[in-house]
Design an enzyme around this catalytic site. Structure first.
Site, PDB file in Angstrom:
ATOM      1  CB  SER A   1      19.037 -78.538  49.382  1.00  0.00           C
ATOM      2  OG  SER A   1      19.151 -78.345  50.780  1.00  0.00           O
TER       3      SER A   1
ATOM      4  CB  SER B   1      16.657 -77.431  52.517  1.00  0.00           C
ATOM      5  OG  SER B   1      16.969 -76.666  51.384  1.00  0.00           O
TER       6      SER B   1
ATOM      7  CE  LYS C   1      21.137 -80.723  52.725  1.00  0.00           C
ATOM      8  NZ  LYS C   1      20.228 -79.573  52.996  1.00  0.00           N
TER       9      LYS C   1
END
Lengths: 489, 485
Positions: free
Chosen positions: A156, A180, A81
């Site tokens: 997210s 997330s 990420k």
């Protein structure tokens, strides 16, 4: 559709590598090709690391030929990420404010992956600074759900979830502050695990809410997740909140046996109000599978659940407002052009650099901590946080694992909730409590509702990752929901 | 109207550590800007603070030396504000749960650390002691930065500080200055800080208010920021007290504000009013766990504490039979006290060493610190032995002290090199005495007619003739003998 093929699981790639059927270079090229052919429409990545990855793959192949493989993930392509730093690579957090920033150091989790021989192929998209549940709040544009390109992948960590679901990589790292990892895993039909707070070092993870943030793993199945988690977990002196405990062998614990376990169903979570019926049906069916395999099932109670979302948004925004103060245009990243003075530099740098959702949370958090409001909001929220943690302690005296839906609904349409932040926040209802209590949670695919994946969330007590991954693995041995592939890419 | 002055001081002193409070970057003074930094001090994305253990030990030392209660658990908090030399946008400090509370120090009463009679002391309460990190430096000097720029140097960012907050127990600017000197002496004694105001590692803010003599309620206070020398502390407080008194005399009321002191105009001016005060939005730093210090740790650190000035002051009187005054003077700094003790061990007579140290050594040092002097206590003792043995007259010895302080070395070698050996040849002395008697017949007559003090004049003449090298006792004996004949 392009003719690139999705990569198989880590386990299958490992077998092929060890059998000499494939090289890491070939696997890495396949990963890069897959990204090349589908990521234009998927937008799971914010940047590829093609040359670095090719070099790492070649080095891995050389090690394997010499019989000096570093681990069972040596040579396996993995995505990270884009809120985890790696030396010499940009870190954007999907924010304009980090424009031009290149990290001079590598974070612990990414460093451990690399030390284990994993090949980092690229950085994945996210809601700006990991604030959001849809990966729509990104300066790079929204990531699409591989099951339906008109839908959001969740967030997210939507980029990581979509990249694994679409088979660009067999595994990826994400971060989970209020769901997330688990929520996009559920929406994209992959496994996502958020470990116990402090299991994986946060050194090198760009902070959103420090007391809630935790790095975790996306994978196709529970045995892959066990390998990846084992590689990144462990005590780190650079993170004062890191737990000084040895890391168990998660893979070895996956016996397929759940007959010694009690699964708790919190009555506050299984309410028809506001929850998609198809989701509830799939989750109940999954629990029935485990029960049939010998697990006992009982009801438990988490009485303070209804305060969880409010508590979460007070604490998370308060910490965020402070954590994001460092993006001031002084030392790195974006600075407004020709500021007329210090105040103008701050105002314009931050006004231009941050997106709306981040600004909204900074303002909320600033308010929450303000003189005169601190006691009513932040201190009260910390007290409720204690009660929520106590709810779980009580429940885990009665059961080993708690089963819930990961989300009340399946993946929503792009733009469906961006105009209504509160509706977006309420979607986190099942996931935020685990972050507030610091306990681990995993989401695994457990079927579909109207053609979209449904996630089963399993929660455990502190450091119960072995148990969670054992249950997830046992379930996947008995079912094939994790084999379902998205059709839109 | 008669007012009572109420002063409380907040001192920030830099802890003597090799690395910063939450980062492995070295603590250095005078290094090239931004060369003593680490990703943590720069607040790069993804960094986390890790507490410096040594800083905690030093802080606990300071807390114990000032009789504070060290708390088993204390909490680091974030103080949030924007400034370019504050990289994270917050300072890590301690707020609701500090390291230590409720201590005191005893200061010489009467408002003068050097001249107090050493007996009367006043106890000044300490509210709290906590740890925090320093900010960097903003350089606004256009000579350096060009016209429209400010430069930021982060070498100092993250350096460990101790904040020591006194109760509002001080009653005059002079008393405030004595408190500061005493506190500095304690911090130096236990070696936790250089506590050097000039280098900026001992800084002071002062809260000051006035109330009618005898009143119980405190008046409205103002806070004076960044007083960077002992002199400025006294001047600033004096000026602010006058300002407040004038306001009150005119029937007005003091407005709560933060003030700055301008040493040139010697006036204080308002920096910002209370209602415009920043809201620092303190909250516990989620990147750090509570600091836990066990009783066993506290006991270990207590055992390792060096003897403090007050205890040494008592011991010097008991062990060496020194006066309270001498004992006080000798214990003002740890270096001086240790120099004295080592010299006594080498010489043997405490009173003699005390006299020479307090008079001649201190005079030769002037403004310099003892650490900067080359002379060792053993060399100093050897000099005094030369006097005892009659090899060197006290006058000659006194003349050698500055050189010894400057360059060190063997006093006997200095003596020979300078040809200062005392005259022991009675023939030479007798010749000189005879010559002086012959040259001053009038004075000799006055002496013989009863003016005793003329003998001192005649002695001086003999000493002058022998260039101070004659043994004064021998001269006196010969003079008495010859004048009496």
């Amino acid at each position: 559709m392009p003719d690139s093929r999705p990569l198989p699981s880590v386990g299958e790639l490992r077998r092929a590598l060890d059998a000499g059927e494939l090289s890491s270079v070939e696997i890495t090229e396949a990963s890069l090709e897959r990204a090349e052919s589908i990521d234009g429409s998927l937008r799971a990545f914010t940047g590829m690391r093609s040359e670095g990855a090719r070099g790492d793959a070649a080095a891995s192949d050389a090690r394997r030929v010499e019989g000096k493989g570093l681990s069972s993930i040596d040579g396996i392509p993995v995505a990270i990420k884009d809120n985890m730093v790696m030396e010499g690579e940009p870190t954007t957090c999907a924010s304009r404010i980090l424009e031009g920033f290149v990290s001079p150091y590598t974070g612990t989790a990414v460093g451990k992956l690399r030390a284990a021989g994993a090949v980092i192929v690229g950085r994945t998209n996210l809601d700006e600074f990991a604030m959001g549940s849809s990966t729509e709040h990104s300066c790079f544009g929204a990531t699409r759900n591989p099951w339906d390109l008109d839908r959001a992948p969740g967030g997210s960590s939507g980029g990581s979830a979509a990249a694994v679901a679409a088979g660009i990589v067999p595994a990826a790292l994400g971060s989970d502050t209020g769901g997330s990892i688990r929520q996009p895993a559920a929406h994209c039909g992959v496994l996502g695990i958020k470990p116990t707070y402090g299991l994986v070092s946060r050194w090198g993870l760009v902070a959103f809410a420090s007391s809630l943030d935790q790095i975790g793993v996306f994978a196709r199945d529970a045995s892959d997740a066990a390998l990846l988690l084992g590689a990144i977990a462990g005590h780190d002196e650079r993170d004062s909140t890191s737990i000084p405990e040895p890391v168990p062998d998660y893979r070895a614990a996956q016996t397929g046996d759940v007959s010694d376990l009690v699964i708790g169903l919190p009555r506050e979570y299984f309410v028809s109000d506001g929850v998609d019926a198809g989701v509830l049906d799939a989750v109940r069916a999954a629990v029935a599978v485990l029960e049939a395999a010998g697990a006992k099932v009982r009801e438990v109670s988490l009485p303070h659940t209804r305060y969880a979302v409010a508590t979460y948004y007070l604490i998370a925004t308060a910490e965020a407002s402070s954590n994001l103060a460092r993006y001031d245009g002084v030392r790195y990243g974006r600075r407004a052009d020709d500021p007329s003075g210090l105040s103008d530099m701050y105002h314009r740098t931050r006004s231009e650099g941050f997106g709306d959702e981040v600004k909204r949370r900074i303002m909320l958090g600033t308010y929450v901590l303000s003189a005169g409001y601190y006691d009513a909001y932040y201190r009260k929220a910390q007290q409720v946080r204690g009660l929520l943690a106590r709810d779980f302690q009580g429940a885990f005296r009665l059961c080993d694992v708690i089963a819930t839906p990961t989300c009340p609904e399946t993946a929503f349409r792009l733009g469906e909730k961006t105009g209504d932040p509160l509706a977006m926040y309420l979607g986190d209802i099942y996931t935020v409590s685990a972050n507030l209590a610091g306990i681990p949670g995993v989401s695994i695919p457990c079927g579909q509702s109207s053609g979209l994946p449904v996630g089963l969330q399993l929660l455990g007590g502190t450091l119960a990752e072995s148990t969670l991954l054992r249950v997830a693995d046992a379930y996947q041995r008995l079912t094939d929901h994790h084999e379902a592939r998205p059709t839109a890419v | 109207m008669a007012y009572e002055v109420v002063i409380g001081l907040e001192v920030h002193c830099q802890l003597r550590t090799d690395s910063k409070l939450f980062s492995p970057a070295p603590v250095s003074f005078g290094r090239e800007p931004n060369h003593s930094v680490h990703p943590i001090c720069l607040a790069l994305p993804g960094v986390l603070p890790v507490l410096n253990r040594r800083a905690v030990e030093l802080a606990v030392c300071a807390a114990l030396a000032t009789h504070c209660k060290v708390h088993t658990s204390s909490v680091f908090a974030r103080k949030n504000y924007f400034y370019p030399d504050l990289p994270k946008g917050y300072q890590i400090s301690q707020y609701e749960e500090p390291l230590a509370t409720g201590g005191y120090i005893d200061i010489p009463a009467g408002g003068d650390a050097d001249e107090g009679d050493g007996k009367a002391t006043k106890r000044i309460g300490l509210t709290r002691i906590h740890m925090e990190e320093d900010a960097g430096k903003s350089i606004h000097d256009s000579e350096v930065t060009g016209r429209f720029a400010t430069h930021v140097d982060l070498n100092r960012a993250g350096v460990p500080l101790l904040e020591i907050v006194s109760e509002p127990d001080l009653r005059s600017p002079a008393e405030a200055a004595v408190y500061l000197r005493t506190l500095r002496s304690i911090l130096r004694y236990i070696d936790v800080s250089d506590a050097d105001m000039e280098k900026g590692n001992f800084r002071c803010d002062a809260n000051v208010s006035l109330r009618e003599a005898g009143a119980r309620e405190f008046g409205i206070r103002t806070e004076l920021k960044n007083l960077n020398s002992f002199r400025n502390v006294e001047l600033a407080l004096g000026s602010e007290i006058l300002r407040q008194a004038e306001i009150l005399d005119d029937g007005g009321s003091v407005v709560q504000a933060t003030m700055a002191f301008d040493p040139v105009s010697r006036r204080t001016r308002v920096l910002r009013l209370k209602e415009n005060a920043d809201d620092y939005r303190y909250f516990p730093d989620p990147d750090l766990i509570p600091l836990v210090i066990s009783d066993a740790d506290v006991d270990r650190i207590r055992d390792e504490l060096p003897e403090l000035a007050q205890a040494r002051y008592q011991r010097f009187q008991d062990q060496y039979g020194l006066s309270e005054y001498d004992a006080r003077q000798l214990t003002i700094s740890r270096e001086l006290a240790e120099f004295f003790e080592t010299a006594v061990a080498a010489h043997g007579v405490a009173k003699t060493v005390a006299n020479w140290v307090l008079r001649d050594l201190r005079e030769a040092l002037g403004e310099r610190e003892l650490e900067d002097a080359a002379v060792t206590p053993e060399q100093f003792a050897a000099l005094l032995r030369l006097v005892d043995d009659g090899k060197l007259t006290p006058k000659s010895a006194r003349g050698l002290v500055p050189e010894l302080v400057e360059s060190g070395g063997d006093p006997e070698a200095w003596m020979r090199e300078r040809g200062l050996e005392a005259l022991s040849d009675t023939g030479v002395i007798e010749r000189a005495v005879d010559e002086v008697i012959a040259a001053h017949p009038d004075d000799v007559d006055r002496f013989r007619s009863g003016e005793q003090k003329v003998q001192n004049f005649l002695m001086g003449q003999v000493m002058k003739k022998t260039k101070g090298k004659a043994d004064p006792a021998a001269v006196r004996e010969l003079l008495t003998q010859k004048l009496g004949a």
